[in-house]
Design an enzyme around this catalytic site. Structure first.
Site, PDB file in Angstrom:
ATOM      1  N   GLY A 115      40.769  49.376  49.924  1.00 30.10           N
ATOM      2  CA  GLY A 115      42.166  49.816  49.275  1.00 30.10           C
ATOM      3  C   GLY A 115      42.543  51.110  49.133  1.00 30.10           C
ATOM      4  O   GLY A 115      41.753  51.991  49.374  1.00 30.10           O
ATOM      5  N   LYS A 147      43.591  41.608  33.278  1.00 26.86           N
ATOM      6  CA  LYS A 147      42.571  42.697  33.240  1.00 26.86           C
ATOM      7  C   LYS A 147      42.055  42.893  31.749  1.00 26.86           C
ATOM      8  O   LYS A 147      40.895  43.424  31.541  1.00 26.86           O
ATOM      9  CB  LYS A 147      43.388  43.806  33.644  1.00 26.86           C
ATOM     10  CG  LYS A 147      43.301  44.025  35.104  1.00 26.86           C
ATOM     11  CD  LYS A 147      42.288  43.976  35.775  1.00 26.86           C
ATOM     12  CE  LYS A 147      41.925  44.680  37.087  1.00 26.86           C
ATOM     13  NZ  LYS A 147      40.453  44.727  37.761  1.00 26.86           N
ATOM     14  N   ASP A 174      35.761  43.752  50.899  1.00 24.26           N
ATOM     15  CA  ASP A 174      37.194  43.760  50.908  1.00 24.26           C
ATOM     16  C   ASP A 174      37.874  42.664  51.715  1.00 24.26           C
ATOM     17  O   ASP A 174      37.268  42.504  53.070  1.00 24.26           O
ATOM     18  CB  ASP A 174      37.860  45.159  51.262  1.00 24.26           C
ATOM     19  CG  ASP A 174      39.154  45.264  50.831  1.00 24.26           C
ATOM     20  OD1 ASP A 174      40.291  44.593  51.121  1.00 24.26           O
ATOM     21  OD2 ASP A 174      39.238  46.379  50.106  1.00 24.26           O
ATOM     22  N   ASN A 175      38.863  42.048  51.218  1.00 24.90           N
ATOM     23  CA  ASN A 175      39.343  40.990  52.071  1.00 24.90           C
ATOM     24  C   ASN A 175      40.477  41.316  53.031  1.00 24.90           C
ATOM     25  O   ASN A 175      41.304  40.547  53.759  1.00 24.90           O
ATOM     26  CB  ASN A 175      39.700  39.828  51.417  1.00 24.90           C
ATOM     27  CG  ASN A 175      40.910  40.062  50.152  1.00 24.90           C
ATOM     28  OD1 ASN A 175      41.201  41.122  50.062  1.00 24.90           O
ATOM     29  ND2 ASN A 175      41.546  38.859  49.898  1.00 24.90           N
ATOM     30  N   TYR A 218      49.190  40.202  34.541  1.00 25.69           N
ATOM     31  CA  TYR A 218      48.326  41.099  35.408  1.00 25.69           C
ATOM     32  C   TYR A 218      47.406  41.785  34.195  1.00 25.69           C
ATOM     33  O   TYR A 218      46.404  41.864  34.307  1.00 25.69           O
ATOM     34  CB  TYR A 218      49.048  42.146  36.250  1.00 25.69           C
ATOM     35  CG  TYR A 218      48.262  43.309  36.755  1.00 25.69           C
ATOM     36  CD1 TYR A 218      47.047  43.214  37.285  1.00 25.69           C
ATOM     37  CD2 TYR A 218      48.610  44.717  36.655  1.00 25.69           C
ATOM     38  CE1 TYR A 218      46.336  44.136  37.884  1.00 25.69           C
ATOM     39  CE2 TYR A 218      48.001  45.661  37.179  1.00 25.69           C
ATOM     40  CZ  TYR A 218      46.529  45.482  37.824  1.00 25.69           C
ATOM     41  OH  TYR A 218      45.898  46.443  38.173  1.00 25.69           O
ATOM     42  N   LEU A 267      36.857  47.226  42.240  1.00 27.20           N
ATOM     43  CA  LEU A 267      38.076  47.785  41.948  1.00 27.20           C
ATOM     44  C   LEU A 267      38.929  46.534  42.663  1.00 27.20           C
ATOM     45  O   LEU A 267      40.063  46.548  42.763  1.00 27.20           O
ATOM     46  CB  LEU A 267      38.221  48.940  43.176  1.00 27.20           C
ATOM     47  CG  LEU A 267      38.098  50.258  42.425  1.00 27.20           C
ATOM     48  CD1 LEU A 267      36.646  50.485  41.913  1.00 27.20           C
ATOM     49  CD2 LEU A 267      38.591  51.622  43.256  1.00 27.20           C
ATOM     50  N   ILE A 307      42.731  53.252  46.366  1.00 29.61           N
ATOM     51  CA  ILE A 307      41.899  54.082  45.475  1.00 29.61           C
ATOM     52  C   ILE A 307      40.480  53.613  46.178  1.00 29.61           C
ATOM     53  O   ILE A 307      39.635  54.872  46.033  1.00 29.61           O
ATOM     54  CB  ILE A 307      42.009  53.255  44.121  1.00 29.61           C
ATOM     55  CG1 ILE A 307      43.588  53.628  43.564  1.00 29.61           C
ATOM     56  CG2 ILE A 307      40.958  54.393  43.170  1.00 29.61           C
ATOM     57  CD1 ILE A 307      43.681  53.343  41.983  1.00 29.61           C
ATOM     58  N   ALA A 323      37.353  48.660  37.009  1.00 31.34           N
ATOM     59  CA  ALA A 323      38.732  49.467  37.267  1.00 31.34           C
ATOM     60  C   ALA A 323      39.628  48.465  36.408  1.00 31.34           C
ATOM     61  O   ALA A 323      39.920  47.108  36.825  1.00 31.34           O
ATOM     62  CB  ALA A 323      39.175  49.213  38.833  1.00 31.34           C
TER      63      ALA A 323
END
Ligand code: UDP
Length: 326
Positions: free
Chosen positions: A11, A154, A32-33, A150, A77, A13, A118
């Site tokens: 990604g 988180k 990572d996908n 969202y 992340l 970041i 994150a």
């Protein structure tokens, strides 16, 4: 030097974090996908002898167990990010952001890995305070506004991470990112800086939502990553939550003007209602400014680059990039 697992490492970041870790001698496994991350973000490092890239989802439990096996430090992340994506698909947001985090924490606790989670300034919701401290109340809107899915997801991650710290002594650090920007960020998921830059460079209108009086603080990804790596290495940061970002606010109207000034573009600024951009049930955050005293007290530094410096750096990257960003 440590063996690190970076979920979401392809990604925006994540790829900067991977670069920093490799540069200081760590070995890195990326999971990572490539859904919002791009393989391209790591293409310049793909032959690096200390980097392994695993393409797969954090919702794949056997794969997660496999990639954790070697890890001493985990930077988590991977998440469903971006206001637009979240508003479009709250189910995916919740599934991606909650269950895999719990599993990863459990696996980390078994190996006593250092763990960076994150998180996001979205967890404060629409708290009306001038500057947000880490211990401030979380003030979400109604569950009928998908945006809050969202921040809520988180916040659950944070509860889980803190509980794993208290119950199992997992050395966890939680970072709440505030509007991180920089090279490699794309505008597909709604992020305002790449959208304004793309529009200015193409001579298209810059669409400012609402009256443009909403405020944000924009931080350069390199400075943010420096804080992430610094905090994760510090025993005094364990079990704590940190705001990470810039504390210099600017209105979105001011941002649009600054982008036009820097690019020399003659694009017009046009105002749009939120409903046109995000749909009827959308609610925005009017003001978002972090208090960075805790970060500075623990780490001895905080992000300092100014908005013109940050935008110039992104512009340099944008103009130097031969390939179109797709
Ligand atoms: N925004 C805008 N035009 C755009 C994209 C975003 O005016 O093309 C506004 C958005 O409504 C918000 C701010 O810019 O008030 C920052 O948006 P972004 O999605 O980058 O981050 P957020 O702070 O909302 O997570």
């Amino acid at each position: 030097m440590a063996h690190c697992l970076v979920t979401g490492g392809a990604g925006f970041i994540g790829s900067h974090l991977v670069e920093t870790l490799l540069a200081r001698g760590d070995s890195v496994t990326v999971l990572d996908n490539l859904s919002t991350g791009r393989g391209d973000n790591l293409s310049h490092l793909s032959q690096h002898p200390r980097l392994q890239i695993v393409t797969g989802s954090i919702t794949d439990q056997p794969l997660l167990s496999e990639v954790v096996r070697e890890a001493e430090v985990i930077y988590h992340l991977a998440a469903a990010v971006g206001v637009r994506l979240v508003a479009d698909d709250p189910v995916r947001t919740i599934e991606t952001n909650i269950y895999p985090t719990e599993l990863l924490l459990r696996l980390a606790a078994q190996r006593n890995c250092r763990f960076f989670l994150a998180s996001t300034s979205e967890v404060y919701g629409k708290n009306p305070k001038e500057r947000w401290n880490e211990d401030d109340d979380l003030q979400f809107g109604s569950t009928t506004h998908p945006r809050w899915a969202y921040g809520c997801s988180k916040a659950i991650d944070e509860f889980l991470a803190l509980a794993y710290h208290t119950k199992f002594g997992l050395p966890v650090v939680i970072g709440r990112f505030f509007n991180v920007v920089g090279p490699r960020q794309v505008g597909h998921y709604g992020m305002v800086v790449p959208r304004f830059l793309d529009a200015a460079l193409a001579g298209d209108p810059l669409f400012v939502y609402d009256d443009g009086g909403q405020t944000r603080c924009f931080a350069h990804v390199r400075e943010v990553v420096d804080c992430v790596v610094g905090l994760t290495a510090l025993p005094s940061a364990c079990g704590r939550v940190y705001n990470i970002g810039s504390d210099h606010p600017i209105t979105i109207r001011g941002l649009a003007e600054e982008v036009l000034r820097l690019t020399g573009s003659r694009s017009p600024i046009e105002y749009r209602a939120y409903a046109e951009a995000y749909g009827r049930d959308f609610e925005d955050v009017r003001r978002r400014v972090p208090n960075l005293e805790r970060l500075e007290a623990t780490l001895g530094r905080k992000p300092r680059l100014t908005l013109p410096e940050i935008l110039s750096d992104i512009l340099k990257w944008r103009l130097g990039e031969a390939r179109p960003v797709t």
